[in-house]
Write a protein that holds these residues in place. Structure first.
Motif, PDB file in Angstrom:
ATOM      1  N   ILE A   8       0.840  -1.201   0.000  1.00  0.00           N
ATOM      2  CA  ILE A   8       0.000   0.000   0.000  1.00  0.00           C
ATOM      3  C   ILE A   8       0.871   1.246   0.000  1.00  0.00           C
ATOM      4  CG2 ILE A   8      -1.606   1.376   1.391  1.00  0.00           C
ATOM      5  CD1 ILE A   8      -3.038  -1.167   2.145  1.00  0.00           C
ATOM      6  N   GLY A   9       1.939   1.258   0.792  1.00  0.00           N
ATOM      7  CA  GLY A   9       2.840   2.402   0.821  1.00  0.00           C
ATOM      8  C   GLY A   9       3.462   2.666  -0.537  1.00  0.00           C
ATOM      9  N   LYS A  10       3.871   1.616  -1.226  1.00  0.00           N
ATOM     10  CA  LYS A  10       4.467   1.772  -2.557  1.00  0.00           C
ATOM     11  C   LYS A  10       3.420   2.236  -3.576  1.00  0.00           C
ATOM     12  CE  LYS A  10       8.139  -1.611  -1.749  1.00  0.00           C
ATOM     13  NZ  LYS A  10       8.679  -2.951  -2.074  1.00  0.00           N
ATOM     14  N   ILE A  11       2.201   1.759  -3.431  1.00  0.00           N
ATOM     15  CA  ILE A  11       1.125   2.219  -4.316  1.00  0.00           C
ATOM     16  C   ILE A  11       0.899   3.713  -4.147  1.00  0.00           C
ATOM     17  CG2 ILE A  11      -1.387   2.125  -4.668  1.00  0.00           C
ATOM     18  CD1 ILE A  11      -1.207  -0.898  -4.191  1.00  0.00           C
ATOM     19  N   LEU A  12       0.803   4.161  -2.896  1.00  0.00           N
ATOM     20  CA  LEU A  12       0.574   5.584  -2.635  1.00  0.00           C
ATOM     21  C   LEU A  12       1.713   6.438  -3.180  1.00  0.00           C
ATOM     22  CD1 LEU A  12      -0.801   5.343   1.018  1.00  0.00           C
ATOM     23  CD2 LEU A  12      -2.117   5.796  -1.056  1.00  0.00           C
ATOM     24  N   GLY A  63      -8.984 -13.663  -8.585  1.00  0.00           N
ATOM     25  CA  GLY A  63     -10.377 -13.797  -8.966  1.00  0.00           C
ATOM     26  C   GLY A  63     -11.226 -12.641  -8.495  1.00  0.00           C
ATOM     27  N   SER A  64     -12.279 -12.949  -7.764  1.00  0.00           N
ATOM     28  CA  SER A  64     -13.240 -11.935  -7.338  1.00  0.00           C
ATOM     29  C   SER A  64     -12.664 -10.945  -6.332  1.00  0.00           C
ATOM     30  CB  SER A  64     -14.471 -12.627  -6.723  1.00  0.00           C
ATOM     31  OG  SER A  64     -15.084 -13.498  -7.646  1.00  0.00           O
ATOM     32  N   PHE A  65     -11.543 -11.287  -5.707  1.00  0.00           N
ATOM     33  CA  PHE A  65     -10.968 -10.398  -4.696  1.00  0.00           C
ATOM     34  C   PHE A  65      -9.996  -9.382  -5.289  1.00  0.00           C
ATOM     35  CE2 PHE A  65     -12.259 -14.245  -2.472  1.00  0.00           C
ATOM     36  CZ  PHE A  65     -13.025 -13.708  -1.444  1.00  0.00           C
ATOM     37  N   ALA A  66      -9.921  -9.294  -6.613  1.00  0.00           N
ATOM     38  CA  ALA A  66      -8.984  -8.381  -7.265  1.00  0.00           C
ATOM     39  C   ALA A  66      -9.271  -6.920  -6.935  1.00  0.00           C
ATOM     40  CB  ALA A  66      -9.007  -8.589  -8.776  1.00  0.00           C
ATOM     41  N   GLY A  67     -10.500  -6.587  -6.559  1.00  0.00           N
ATOM     42  CA  GLY A  67     -10.859  -5.196  -6.287  1.00  0.00           C
ATOM     43  C   GLY A  67     -10.093  -4.582  -5.138  1.00  0.00           C
ATOM     44  N   VAL A  68      -9.671  -5.401  -4.172  1.00  0.00           N
ATOM     45  CA  VAL A  68      -8.906  -4.873  -3.033  1.00  0.00           C
ATOM     46  C   VAL A  68      -7.437  -5.236  -3.140  1.00  0.00           C
ATOM     47  CG1 VAL A  68     -10.859  -4.718  -1.454  1.00  0.00           C
ATOM     48  CG2 VAL A  68      -9.601  -6.877  -1.627  1.00  0.00           C
ATOM     49  N   SER A  69      -7.018  -5.618  -4.342  1.00  0.00           N
ATOM     50  CA  SER A  69      -5.609  -5.844  -4.656  1.00  0.00           C
ATOM     51  C   SER A  69      -5.098  -4.621  -5.412  1.00  0.00           C
ATOM     52  CB  SER A  69      -5.480  -7.092  -5.529  1.00  0.00           C
ATOM     53  OG  SER A  69      -5.817  -6.788  -6.880  1.00  0.00           O
ATOM     54  N   PRO A  70      -3.824  -4.611  -5.816  1.00  0.00           N
ATOM     55  CA  PRO A  70      -3.342  -3.486  -6.631  1.00  0.00           C
ATOM     56  C   PRO A  70      -4.153  -3.243  -7.901  1.00  0.00           C
ATOM     57  CG  PRO A  70      -1.475  -4.671  -5.741  1.00  0.00           C
ATOM     58  CD  PRO A  70      -2.692  -5.460  -5.356  1.00  0.00           C
ATOM     59  N   PHE A  71      -4.870  -4.251  -8.421  1.00  0.00           N
ATOM     60  CA  PHE A  71      -5.738  -4.035  -9.575  1.00  0.00           C
ATOM     61  C   PHE A  71      -6.779  -2.950  -9.281  1.00  0.00           C
ATOM     62  CE2 PHE A  71      -4.764  -8.412 -11.357  1.00  0.00           C
ATOM     63  CZ  PHE A  71      -4.189  -7.929 -12.517  1.00  0.00           C
ATOM     64  N   GLY A  72      -7.248  -2.892  -8.039  1.00  0.00           N
ATOM     65  CA  GLY A  72      -8.200  -1.852  -7.668  1.00  0.00           C
ATOM     66  C   GLY A  72      -7.547  -0.665  -6.981  1.00  0.00           C
ATOM     67  N   LEU A  73      -6.515  -0.938  -6.156  1.00  0.00           N
ATOM     68  CA  LEU A  73      -5.943   0.124  -5.328  1.00  0.00           C
ATOM     69  C   LEU A  73      -5.107   1.121  -6.118  1.00  0.00           C
ATOM     70  CD1 LEU A  73      -4.880  -1.814  -2.079  1.00  0.00           C
ATOM     71  CD2 LEU A  73      -7.071  -0.768  -2.667  1.00  0.00           C
ATOM     72  N   VAL A  74      -4.362   0.668  -7.127  1.00  0.00           N
ATOM     73  CA  VAL A  74      -3.563   1.603  -7.919  1.00  0.00           C
ATOM     74  C   VAL A  74      -4.474   2.605  -8.650  1.00  0.00           C
ATOM     75  CG1 VAL A  74      -2.010   1.835  -9.890  1.00  0.00           C
ATOM     76  CG2 VAL A  74      -1.540   0.118  -8.132  1.00  0.00           C
ATOM     77  N   PRO A  75      -5.480   2.150  -9.406  1.00  0.00           N
ATOM     78  CA  PRO A  75      -6.390   3.128 -10.019  1.00  0.00           C
ATOM     79  C   PRO A  75      -7.088   4.006  -8.984  1.00  0.00           C
ATOM     80  CG  PRO A  75      -6.665   0.989 -11.063  1.00  0.00           C
ATOM     81  CD  PRO A  75      -5.792   0.772  -9.857  1.00  0.00           C
ATOM     82  N   ALA A  76      -7.493   3.418  -7.857  1.00  0.00           N
ATOM     83  CA  ALA A  76      -8.191   4.198  -6.833  1.00  0.00           C
ATOM     84  C   ALA A  76      -7.330   5.348  -6.332  1.00  0.00           C
ATOM     85  CB  ALA A  76      -8.594   3.301  -5.665  1.00  0.00           C
ATOM     86  N   ALA A  77      -6.049   5.076  -6.066  1.00  0.00           N
ATOM     87  CA  ALA A  77      -5.153   6.122  -5.583  1.00  0.00           C
ATOM     88  C   ALA A  77      -5.020   7.251  -6.599  1.00  0.00           C
ATOM     89  CB  ALA A  77      -3.782   5.529  -5.259  1.00  0.00           C
ATOM     90  N   LEU A  78      -4.998   6.914  -7.887  1.00  0.00           N
ATOM     91  CA  LEU A  78      -4.860   7.927  -8.926  1.00  0.00           C
ATOM     92  C   LEU A  78      -6.161   8.669  -9.200  1.00  0.00           C
ATOM     93  CD1 LEU A  78      -2.446   5.881 -11.114  1.00  0.00           C
ATOM     94  CD2 LEU A  78      -2.040   8.259 -10.455  1.00  0.00           C
ATOM     95  N   MET A  79      -7.256   8.133  -8.716  1.00  0.00           N
ATOM     96  CA  MET A  79      -8.545   8.825  -8.803  1.00  0.00           C
ATOM     97  C   MET A  79      -8.773   9.745  -7.606  1.00  0.00           C
ATOM     98  SD  MET A  79     -10.949   5.616  -9.935  1.00  0.00           S
ATOM     99  CE  MET A  79     -10.554   4.589 -11.356  1.00  0.00           C
ATOM    100  N   GLY A  80      -7.871   9.696  -6.631  1.00  0.00           N
ATOM    101  CA  GLY A  80      -8.030  10.500  -5.432  1.00  0.00           C
ATOM    102  C   GLY A  80      -8.880   9.838  -4.369  1.00  0.00           C
ATOM    103  N   LEU A  81      -9.091   8.519  -4.474  1.00  0.00           N
ATOM    104  CA  LEU A  81      -9.885   7.789  -3.487  1.00  0.00           C
ATOM    105  C   LEU A  81      -8.969   7.267  -2.381  1.00  0.00           C
ATOM    106  CD1 LEU A  81     -12.170   5.802  -5.960  1.00  0.00           C
ATOM    107  CD2 LEU A  81     -12.590   8.034  -4.897  1.00  0.00           C
ATOM    108  N   ASP A  82      -9.501   7.159  -1.189  1.00  0.00           N
ATOM    109  CA  ASP A  82      -8.733   6.755  -0.013  1.00  0.00           C
ATOM    110  C   ASP A  82      -8.577   5.239   0.001  1.00  0.00           C
ATOM    111  OD1 ASP A  82      -7.781   6.159   2.569  1.00  0.00           O
ATOM    112  OD2 ASP A  82      -8.776   7.900   3.447  1.00  0.00           O
ATOM    113  N   VAL A  83      -7.403   4.745  -0.401  1.00  0.00           N
ATOM    114  CA  VAL A  83      -7.217   3.303  -0.511  1.00  0.00           C
ATOM    115  C   VAL A  83      -7.190   2.627   0.862  1.00  0.00           C
ATOM    116  CG1 VAL A  83      -6.026   3.503  -2.717  1.00  0.00           C
ATOM    117  CG2 VAL A  83      -4.689   3.471  -0.620  1.00  0.00           C
TER     118      VAL A  83
END
Length: 382
Positions: A67-71, A221-241
């Motif tokens: 998470i730190g590296k993603i941010l 699989g279905s848990f990809a949303g809370v992996s970097p697949f979801g968190l990297v885009p979320a951080a760049l959208m300004g969402l609180d990962v």
């Protein structure tokens, strides 16, 4: 984690639309079915604890955690660009699309950079072989012309997986080539405008030494949303990962600890199994009363069937202050819809979200993933 994260109120299910004598509902039989599902709750489900593991790692390692590296990577890229192309397959793009629709301003891309708090405009590509859509986006991005001002500069997040679609493999080199041209073919500048997230052995990824890369150890699989697949885009959208991950963790704790009669995941699984066995009702027909959430439908696993469970997805509190009587009008339409379904003996449940705050979206990611796992295991055992 030893301490539960502070999270929004939990999402919940209203089962009154299936608890009908006309449908053969038995409270005792349903309670027995809930208890029978407890053994499956204890089974280890791949990826289910991902949010907890990543939050624990962040608490311990901070900047050196995933998470730190993603941010850190997101902050660097955000400061260099004003447009971002999130490139992936239909499956890898699904979490990012859902977050963009539900978590960002409804007209995010129309806002000025200041109104977007410095976060880039967001575009999606790679999942479809649509000539005009690809050409139009490349034209918008400048068709490879050198970009000297921040407002003209763009970057990419590439979400790859081992099995790529023809669209991904064909179109990705076109975007990378034009991104390179916009950087005067400077390899270092190209690496500064890229972030790559992929499963192991993903083919067709660009050669950009030095760009931030996140490799997932397994197919989540279905848990990809809370992996970097979801968190990297979320951080760049300004969402609180962090809140996104905390929401997913809160729902996972509820799933593991709540009594069967209060457990929204077990309730969902039990209703689906009961309807499949007693009424041959297998699929789901979703009605999204907040259209910003429609992207989450792709995250639910559901077989197609002419006889379907109707699922009304309702948000209790809108993001903006109520305008005129619009929330009351919507509530009236939901009630009328439920009444009509009851008159037709149509099985209906309500999935109620307290809000669309980012923590609640994290809960919804986890609920979709757990519900899908139960549905698939039930289908396999049928």
């Amino acid at each position: 984690m030893s301490r539960s994260p502070a999270a929004a109120a939990l999402l919940r299910l209203d089962l009154s639309g299936v608890q009908l004598p006309e449908l053969g509902w038995s409270e005792a039989a349903f309670a027995s079915r809930l208890v029978s599902l407890l053994s499956r709750r204890r089974l280890a489900i791949g990826g289910a604890k991902l949010a907890e593991e990543m939050l624990t790692e962040y608490q311990q390692l901070r900047k050196e955690s995933v998470i730190g590296k993603i941010l850190s990577a997101a902050r660097r890229l955000q400061g260099r660009i004003d447009r971002l192309v999130i490139f992936g397959t239909l499956r890898t793009l699904a979490p990012a699309r859902a977050l963009f629709q539900a978590g960002c301003h409804p007209y995010h891309n129309e806002l000025s950079r200041g109104e977007r708090a410095g976060y880039p405009r967001i575009y999606f590509a790679g999942d479809r072989c649509e000539n005009d859509a690809v050409q139009g986006l490349l034209e918008l991005l400048g068709k490879g012309r050198t970009t000297d001002t921040l407002e003209d500069r763009w970057g990419m997040v590439i979400l790859g997986e081992t099995e790529l679609s023809p669209a991904f493999a064909t179109v990705l080199p076109l975007f990378v080539e034009q991104l390179g041209s916009s950087c005067r073919n400077n390899v270092e500048q190209l690496a500064e405008r890229l972030i790559v997230v992929s499963t192991p052995n993903c083919p067709a990824l660009p050669d950009a030494p030095g760009c931030p890369t996140f490799t997932l150890p397994q197919d989540l699989g279905s848990f990809a949303g809370v992996s970097p697949f979801g968190l990297v885009p979320a951080a760049l959208m300004g969402l609180d990962v962090l809140r996104l991950s905390q929401g997913a963790h809160a729902l996972q704790q509820h799933f593991e600890q709540a009594a069967p009669e209060d457990n929204v995941v077990l309730q969902w699984a039990a209703v689906r199994e009961w309807l499949a066995e007693e009424h041959r009702t297998i699929g789901c027909e979703f009605e999204w009363w907040d259209s910003s959430l429609v992207g989450f439908e792709r995250l639910f696993w559901s077989e197609h069937s002419p006889a379907s469970l109707r699922v009304n997805v309702v948000v209790d509190r809108p993001r903006f202050d109520p305008l005129a009587s619009l929330p009351e009008m919507c509530a009236g339409e939901v009630a009328a819809n439920a009444q009509a379904a009851r008159a037709q003996n149509r099985p209906t449940v309500e999935l109620r979200l307290p809000s669309t705050q980012i923590g609640v979206l994290g809960q919804l990611f986890q609920f979709c993933a757990l519900a899908s796992q139960f549905s698939q295991s039930s289908s396999a055992g049928a």
